[in-house]
Design a protein around this motif. Structure first.
Motif, short mmCIF file in Angstrom:
data_model
loop_
_atom_site.label_atom_id
_atom_site.label_comp_id
_atom_site.label_asym_id
_atom_site.label_seq_id
_atom_site.Cartn_x
_atom_site.Cartn_y
_atom_site.Cartn_z
N ALA A 1 1.03 16.61 -4.90
CA ALA A 1 0.67 15.88 -3.53
C ALA A 1 0.46 14.57 -3.67
O ALA A 1 -0.62 14.30 -4.47
N PHE A 2 0.93 13.50 -3.05
CA PHE A 2 0.29 12.13 -2.82
C PHE A 2 -0.58 12.19 -1.46
O PHE A 2 0.15 12.03 -0.40
N ILE A 3 -1.78 12.26 -1.27
CA ILE A 3 -2.51 12.31 -0.27
C ILE A 3 -3.00 10.89 0.38
O ILE A 3 -3.18 9.73 -0.70
N GLU A 4 -2.39 10.52 1.41
CA GLU A 4 -2.40 8.99 1.91
C GLU A 4 -3.66 8.77 3.04
O GLU A 4 -3.26 9.18 4.15
N ILE A 5 -4.70 8.42 2.39
CA ILE A 5 -5.94 8.34 3.51
C ILE A 5 -6.29 6.89 3.66
O ILE A 5 -7.29 6.35 3.07
N PHE A 6 -5.39 6.08 4.08
CA PHE A 6 -5.49 4.54 4.15
C PHE A 6 -4.77 4.43 5.36
O PHE A 6 -3.86 4.97 5.96
N ALA A 7 -5.16 3.11 5.77
CA ALA A 7 -4.51 2.58 7.30
C ALA A 7 -2.81 2.74 7.09
O ALA A 7 -2.47 2.21 6.33
N GLY A 8 -2.43 3.54 8.04
CA GLY A 8 -0.84 3.51 8.15
C GLY A 8 -0.26 4.73 7.16
O GLY A 8 0.78 5.04 7.04
N GLY A 9 -1.29 5.32 6.45
CA GLY A 9 -0.93 6.63 5.71
C GLY A 9 -0.69 7.72 6.36
O GLY A 9 -1.06 7.86 7.46
N LYS A 10 -0.01 8.85 5.85
CA LYS A 10 0.12 10.20 6.35
C LYS A 10 -1.00 11.16 6.85
O LYS A 10 -0.88 11.70 7.81
N ASP A 11 -2.13 10.59 6.06
CA ASP A 11 -3.26 11.72 6.31
C ASP A 11 -4.56 10.86 7.04
O ASP A 11 -5.55 11.46 7.01
N ILE A 12 -4.11 10.05 7.85
CA ILE A 12 -5.37 9.28 8.28
C ILE A 12 -5.03 9.24 9.85
O ILE A 12 -3.86 9.51 10.47
N HIS A 13 -5.92 8.99 10.61
CA HIS A 13 -5.66 8.85 12.10
C HIS A 13 -4.71 7.91 12.66
O HIS A 13 -4.56 7.01 12.06
N GLY A 14 -3.68 8.35 13.33
CA GLY A 14 -2.56 7.79 13.87
C GLY A 14 -1.31 7.96 12.70
O GLY A 14 -0.12 7.32 12.84
N GLY A 15 -1.51 8.94 11.79
CA GLY A 15 -0.35 9.09 10.69
C GLY A 15 0.29 10.13 11.39
O GLY A 15 0.82 10.29 12.58
N ILE A 16 0.59 11.39 10.82
CA ILE A 16 1.23 12.54 11.14
C ILE A 16 0.65 13.29 12.22
O ILE A 16 1.20 13.62 13.05
N ASN A 17 -0.72 13.12 12.38
CA ASN A 17 -1.69 13.74 13.24
C ASN A 17 -2.70 12.97 13.85
O ASN A 17 -3.28 12.30 13.01
N LYS A 18 -2.72 12.88 15.04
CA LYS A 18 -3.82 11.96 15.77
C LYS A 18 -5.39 12.51 15.20
O LYS A 18 -5.96 11.83 15.11
N GLN A 19 -5.37 13.85 14.83
CA GLN A 19 -6.81 14.21 14.38
C GLN A 19 -6.63 14.43 12.96
O GLN A 19 -6.10 15.62 12.40
N ALA A 20 -7.25 13.62 12.36
CA ALA A 20 -7.17 13.57 10.93
C ALA A 20 -8.53 13.34 10.25
O ALA A 20 -9.64 13.14 11.03
N THR A 21 -8.77 13.41 9.05
CA THR A 21 -10.11 13.38 8.29
C THR A 21 -10.92 12.38 8.87
O THR A 21 -10.57 11.19 9.12
N ARG A 22 -12.34 12.59 9.05
CA ARG A 22 -13.12 11.62 9.61
C ARG A 22 -13.99 11.08 8.34
O ARG A 22 -14.57 10.04 8.57
N THR A 23 -13.85 11.71 7.13
CA THR A 23 -14.63 11.28 5.87
C THR A 23 -13.80 10.62 4.93
O THR A 23 -14.21 10.01 4.13
N GLY A 24 -12.72 10.97 5.10
CA GLY A 24 -11.81 10.29 3.99
C GLY A 24 -11.28 11.26 2.81
O GLY A 24 -10.79 10.95 1.90
N TYR A 25 -11.78 12.75 3.30
CA TYR A 25 -11.48 13.67 2.12
C TYR A 25 -10.96 14.96 3.07
O TYR A 25 -11.45 15.15 4.19
N TYR A 26 -10.11 15.87 2.30
CA TYR A 26 -9.92 17.19 2.83
C TYR A 26 -10.43 18.13 1.88
O TYR A 26 -10.56 17.95 0.59
N LEU A 27 -10.65 19.37 2.55
CA LEU A 27 -11.17 20.41 1.63
C LEU A 27 -9.94 21.16 0.93
O LEU A 27 -8.77 21.22 1.29
N LYS A 28 -10.24 21.44 -0.33
CA LYS A 28 -9.01 21.99 -1.22
C LYS A 28 -9.53 23.56 -1.84
O LYS A 28 -8.68 24.24 -2.28
#
Length: 567
Positions: A364-391
């Motif tokens: 997996a390539f996790i995109e937590i940057f502006a315009g990325g898939k895993d940030i607000h405005g990416g695939i989901n409007k509700q995305a990580t608030r910290t820049g990380y996800y639980l694994k």
């Protein structure tokens, strides 16, 4: 026999699949009198089963949202950000869970042993009765422990360290409402007494084989491994600064004795984490059951992996993971580099947390940057608030992408209430407090340092080397901080840190430290800039070292005294 109207519970097949008949879902059936239940062997055996349903069988991730380890994607938990109340404690439900199960177990003690458990086999009948009596004692000890762990505290009237109401008989509601809280030490000794009784009736260290009384089908039930592990954990709490009821030497000896009995005389290497799906993991000293689904993945996968990304680990927790040589990231000898902050880190970081960039997990390539898939405005409007996800606790074998239906979308989930790593940590913490940097009594075969070394060098998920351990061993405060940090990492997303920071009585400024995250900016050359950001504040006051007894329980009782500060 006096008639009691009870809700008889029967067992049906588990929702989803499981490995054995032992792991079942309890559902209500019909009202039967005590006489009707306890004159039937099969019904009497099943009567105790619902008492297991209150034993946690999933990690208590939500408790992390009340520490600075994590936040919830949906926003701040009010009690964490603005302060707890006696009506809104995150652990309030543990009171009714424990009390109700103690009632059930006491009913079993009163009526459940006057029958023959197998009409055709006297040996089996006596074996079942003995084990079930031991289970009842062990379960009652566990639920007393839940009460003590969650609600012990100084009396609001005179500051006496209070424990729990000790209820060892089948009582009416009126009688229960007149029972006061015993002292912490009286409560502690009551639990020890129940555990001693459980130990006397249960001969099984660990369920294995295909026996009718001690076979692997009964893995979720109380065993001697569970009894030893509970003894060690509650001794650790009793010795801690928040309670101070026994000596650190006693706590260290209790944990040491548990390790000797369970491990056969010495420390064992730990199993790799893998997918947290090993139903026969030898490091699990007690688990109630397991499931076979993709619920955790659905809740916690990042959006790009078709999950909701509910749990967001904090930068505070990320910074707790050392470098690959075991050094804290702020140590002069650390290889940590803020430009590439996720390189050369403790391998547990890779297994526990999704971070920006390439993750060794389903490629997996996790995109937590502006315009990325895993940030607000990416695939989901509700995305990580910290820049990380639980694994942690998620299985790489689960694929939620509906376009890849050939891959499985469920896997076994196994969560240990008590684990070998947890027992080693209990010993290590008590031993360094009792014996200083050497970490053991002269009669002990291993030290706190050796126990920590086993944990930090877990196969496939440990350190490349552990250069820091010898250096930390020179200073008591440094080593204490190291052991506490290991607990924070090892128990991440299980809820234990919520209790640890309280029993350690960490300073208020630490407990009120803001939850931090990271902003990630992608550069034209595909490199990244990482900048810290504040995500949530914390409001922790002196009274919150001890949880309140639910106010409704205080109001309905004639005898319960509230903990200081919550009256």
């Amino acid at each position: 026999m006096k008639k009691y109207r009870i809700l008889f519970l029967v067992i049906i097949s588990a929702i989803g699949s499981s490995c054995s008949d032992e792991f079942t879902q309890i559902v209500p059936s019909n009202n039967l009198s005590s006489e009707e239940v306890f004159r039937d062997a099969s019904r009497a055996r099943e009567f105790l089963n619902p008492a297991y349903s209150g034993v946690r069988n999933t990690p208590w991730i939500e408790l992390e949202y009340y520490t600075n380890n994590a936040v919830e994607v949906y926003g701040a938990r009010r009690e964490a950000a603005s302060g707890l109340t006696a009506e809104a404690s995150p652990v309030s439900v543990e009171w009714s869970t424990a009390i109700n199960n103690i009632f059930r177990i006491n009913e079993y003690f009163k009526y459940g042993f006057d029958i023959k458990y197998d009409a055709y086999n006297d040996v089996l009948a006596e074996g079942l009765k003995k084990r079930l009596r031991g289970e009842a004692f062990g379960l009652r000890a566990y639920y007393k422990w839940l009460l003590l762990k969650n609600f012990a505290g100084p009396s609001a009237t005179d500051g006496t360290m209070l424990g729990i109401p000790i209820i060892d008989e089948l009582l009416t509601t009126d009688n229960v409402n007149n029972i006061s809280r015993s002292t912490y030490l009286e409560s502690y000794n009551s639990i020890k007494k129940d555990l001693d009784s459980a130990y006397a009736h249960i001969d099984v260290l660990r369920y294995q084989g295909d026996g009718d009384v001690d076979g692997v089908l009964f893995t979720s039930r109380v065993s001697r491994e569970m009894i030893w592990a509970l003894r060690a954990r509650m001794a650790l709490f009793a010795a801690s600064p928040a309670y101070g009821q026994i000596s650190w030497e006693e706590a260290a000896q209790t944990a040491y004795d548990a390790i000797i009995e369970i491990d056969g005389g010495g420390l064992k290497s730990l199993q790799a984490y893998g997918n947290f799906d090993e139903t026969d993991n030898i490091d699990h000293l007690w688990r109630r059951s397991f499931s076979n689904n993709g619920n955790l993945e659905n809740n916690h996968y990042p959006p790009s992996m078709f999950g909701k990304g509910v749990g967001n680990p904090s930068q505070n927790l990320v910074d707790a993971f050392p470098d690959s040589n075991g050094y804290p990231i702020n140590h002069p000898s650390s290889t940590y580099n803020g430009v590439n902050p996720y390189d050369n880190r403790d391998a547990r970081f890779e297994r526990f947390i999704f971070y920006n960039g390439q993750n060794d997990y389903r490629n997996a390539f996790i995109e937590i940057f502006a315009g990325g898939k895993d940030i607000h405005g990416g695939i989901n409007k509700q995305a990580t608030r910290t820049g990380y996800y639980l694994k942690k606790y998620l299985s790489a074998d689960i694929n939620l992408d509906s376009d890849q239906s050939s891959e499985p979308n469920k896997d076994f989930k196994v969560y240990a209430v008590f684990s070998r790593a947890g027992l080693y940590l209990d010993f290590a913490e008590a031993a360094i407090e009792a014996y200083g940097v050497n970490g053991k009594d002269a009669s002990m075969a291993f030290s706190a340092r050796e126990a920590i070394e086993v944990i930090r060098n877990r196969p496939e998920s440990g350190l490349a080397s552990d250069l820091y351990l010898d250096e930390a061993d020179d200073f008591l405060n440094t080593y204490r901080d190291l052991v506490r940090n290991e607990r924070r990492i090892e128990f991440a997303f299980e809820g234990e840190y919520y209790y640890d920071v309280r029993r350690w009585m960490l300073p208020l400024d630490e407990l009120n430290a803001s939850v931090m995250g990271v902003n990630v900016t992608k550069q034209a050359d595909d490199s990244f800039i990482y900048e810290a950001k504040e995500v949530e504040s914390r409001n922790f006051s002196d009274r919150m070292y001890y949880n309140p007894i639910p106010r409704g329980e205080i109001l309905s009782s004639n005898a319960l005294i509230q903990n200081a500060g919550w009256e």
